[in-house]
Design an enzyme around this catalytic site. Structure first.
Site, short mmCIF file in Angstrom:
data_model
loop_
_atom_site.label_atom_id
_atom_site.label_comp_id
_atom_site.label_asym_id
_atom_site.label_seq_id
_atom_site.Cartn_x
_atom_site.Cartn_y
_atom_site.Cartn_z
N GLY A 48 0.86 -1.18 0.00
CA GLY A 48 0.00 0.00 0.00
C GLY A 48 0.89 1.22 0.00
O GLY A 48 1.87 1.27 -0.72
N GLU A 49 0.57 2.16 0.84
CA GLU A 49 1.37 3.39 0.91
C GLU A 49 1.97 3.46 2.32
O GLU A 49 1.24 3.65 3.30
CB GLU A 49 0.45 4.57 0.61
CG GLU A 49 1.16 5.86 0.37
CD GLU A 49 2.32 5.73 -0.62
OE1 GLU A 49 2.12 5.22 -1.74
OE2 GLU A 49 3.45 6.13 -0.25
N SER A 50 3.29 3.30 2.41
CA SER A 50 3.90 3.18 3.74
C SER A 50 3.70 4.42 4.60
O SER A 50 3.58 4.32 5.82
CB SER A 50 5.38 2.84 3.62
OG SER A 50 6.04 3.72 2.76
N CYS A 80 6.09 -5.40 0.25
CA CYS A 80 6.29 -4.07 -0.32
C CYS A 80 6.22 -2.98 0.74
O CYS A 80 7.14 -2.84 1.53
CB CYS A 80 5.35 -3.85 -1.50
SG CYS A 80 5.91 -2.52 -2.58
N ARG A 107 12.70 3.95 -0.58
CA ARG A 107 11.37 3.79 -1.19
C ARG A 107 11.39 4.20 -2.67
O ARG A 107 12.20 4.99 -3.10
CB ARG A 107 10.36 4.67 -0.45
CG ARG A 107 10.17 4.26 1.00
CD ARG A 107 9.33 5.27 1.75
NE ARG A 107 8.03 5.43 1.14
CZ ARG A 107 7.49 6.61 0.85
NH1 ARG A 107 8.14 7.72 1.10
NH2 ARG A 107 6.31 6.67 0.30
N ILE A 136 5.54 -3.25 -7.70
CA ILE A 136 4.82 -1.99 -7.95
C ILE A 136 5.44 -0.90 -7.08
O ILE A 136 5.33 -0.93 -5.86
CB ILE A 136 3.31 -2.13 -7.60
CG1 ILE A 136 2.68 -3.28 -8.39
CG2 ILE A 136 2.59 -0.81 -7.90
CD1 ILE A 136 1.30 -3.65 -7.91
N ARG A 137 6.10 0.03 -7.71
CA ARG A 137 6.78 1.12 -6.99
C ARG A 137 7.50 0.56 -5.75
O ARG A 137 7.34 1.03 -4.63
CB ARG A 137 5.79 2.23 -6.62
CG ARG A 137 5.12 2.82 -7.85
CD ARG A 137 4.18 3.95 -7.55
NE ARG A 137 4.89 5.08 -7.00
CZ ARG A 137 4.55 5.72 -5.88
NH1 ARG A 137 3.50 5.32 -5.18
NH2 ARG A 137 5.24 6.73 -5.46
N HIS A 173 4.80 -8.37 -4.59
CA HIS A 173 3.45 -8.64 -4.07
C HIS A 173 3.01 -10.07 -4.34
O HIS A 173 2.29 -10.31 -5.32
CB HIS A 173 2.45 -7.70 -4.74
CG HIS A 173 2.58 -6.27 -4.34
ND1 HIS A 173 1.90 -5.72 -3.27
CD2 HIS A 173 3.33 -5.27 -4.85
CE1 HIS A 173 2.21 -4.45 -3.15
NE2 HIS A 173 3.09 -4.14 -4.10
N GLU A 175 0.75 -11.56 -2.99
CA GLU A 175 -0.72 -11.61 -2.88
C GLU A 175 -1.40 -11.24 -4.20
O GLU A 175 -2.60 -11.41 -4.34
CB GLU A 175 -1.20 -10.67 -1.74
CG GLU A 175 -1.11 -9.17 -2.01
CD GLU A 175 0.30 -8.59 -1.78
OE1 GLU A 175 1.26 -9.37 -1.71
OE2 GLU A 175 0.41 -7.35 -1.70
#
Ligand code: GLN
Length: 192
Positions: A48-50, A80, A107, A136-137, A173, A175
């Site tokens: 997600g977004e850390s 991630c 990051r 992803i990023r 990821h 998942e």
């Protein structure tokens, strides 16, 4: 009895982790509050977004209880953003991480053109077949502490899946791919 796995459900792709757990016949539980950490066999921090997850973990008072459980041996998997949140040091994150995993990460560190990519990774601990890894990023792991083992590396050599005792983390990821082996490996750690 089915293993009870708490999935941090503050932000990010926790639903996907819950679906994988269901396919593996484990019992996934959404965790938002400290008391929801009680009685679990393991915990997953999703991608997600850390920055957002870190802020919410502090707001929901989850950092200290999680650190304590990890110190007591509770298995923890981070993917991630989850990996970033476990790291001892995230160089460009102004907010607090759990600081339980002895690595240093940067990051969004892949260049713009390769922002997101999928690659077949060799992960010997999961068997001979390559693992379809979705990035992803993703963060780059810049330093591994002495007690941290690299389970997979990119062809250039950078570690992307790591283990330190009861902690498992990957920059990609699992998942989001159909391959269940990394989660199955994590569930195996619960009985070790
Ligand atoms: N770039 C995100 C961060 O720094 C991580 C991306 C992800 O989890 N897919 O938090």
């Amino acid at each position: 009895m089915a293993k009870k796995i708490g999935v941090l459900a503050l932000q990010g792709d926790f639903q996907e982790h819950l679906q994988v757990l269901e396919r593996l016949k484990a019992e996934g539980r959404e965790v938002r509050l400290p008391r929801e950490l009680e009685g679990l066999d393991g915990v997953i921090i999703p991608g997600g977004e850390s920055t957002t997850i870190s802020r919410l973990m502090a707001e929901f008072a989850l950092l200290e209880p999680l650190r304590k459980l990890v110190a007591e041996g509770l298995p923890l998997l981070g993917t991630c953003a989850g990996l970033i949140l476990m790291a001892r040091k995230a160089t460009d994150l102004a907010l607090e991480t759990l600081r339980v995993l002895d690595i240093e990460v940067k990051r969004n560190a892949f260049g713009r053109q390769v922002d997101s990519f999928e690659t077949e990774l060799a992960i010997p601990a999961l068997g001979d077949a390559p693992f379809p890894a979705v990035f992803i990023r993703a963060p780059i792991i810049e330093r591994l502490g002495p007690g941290v083992e690299a389970l997979a590396r990119l062809p250039e050599g950078g570690p992307v899946a790591i283990r330190q005792k009861n902690l498992l983390a990957c920059a990609f990821h699992p998942e989001l791919s159909r391959d269940l082996r990394l989660h199955a490996y994590f569930l195996n750690m619960l009985s070790q």
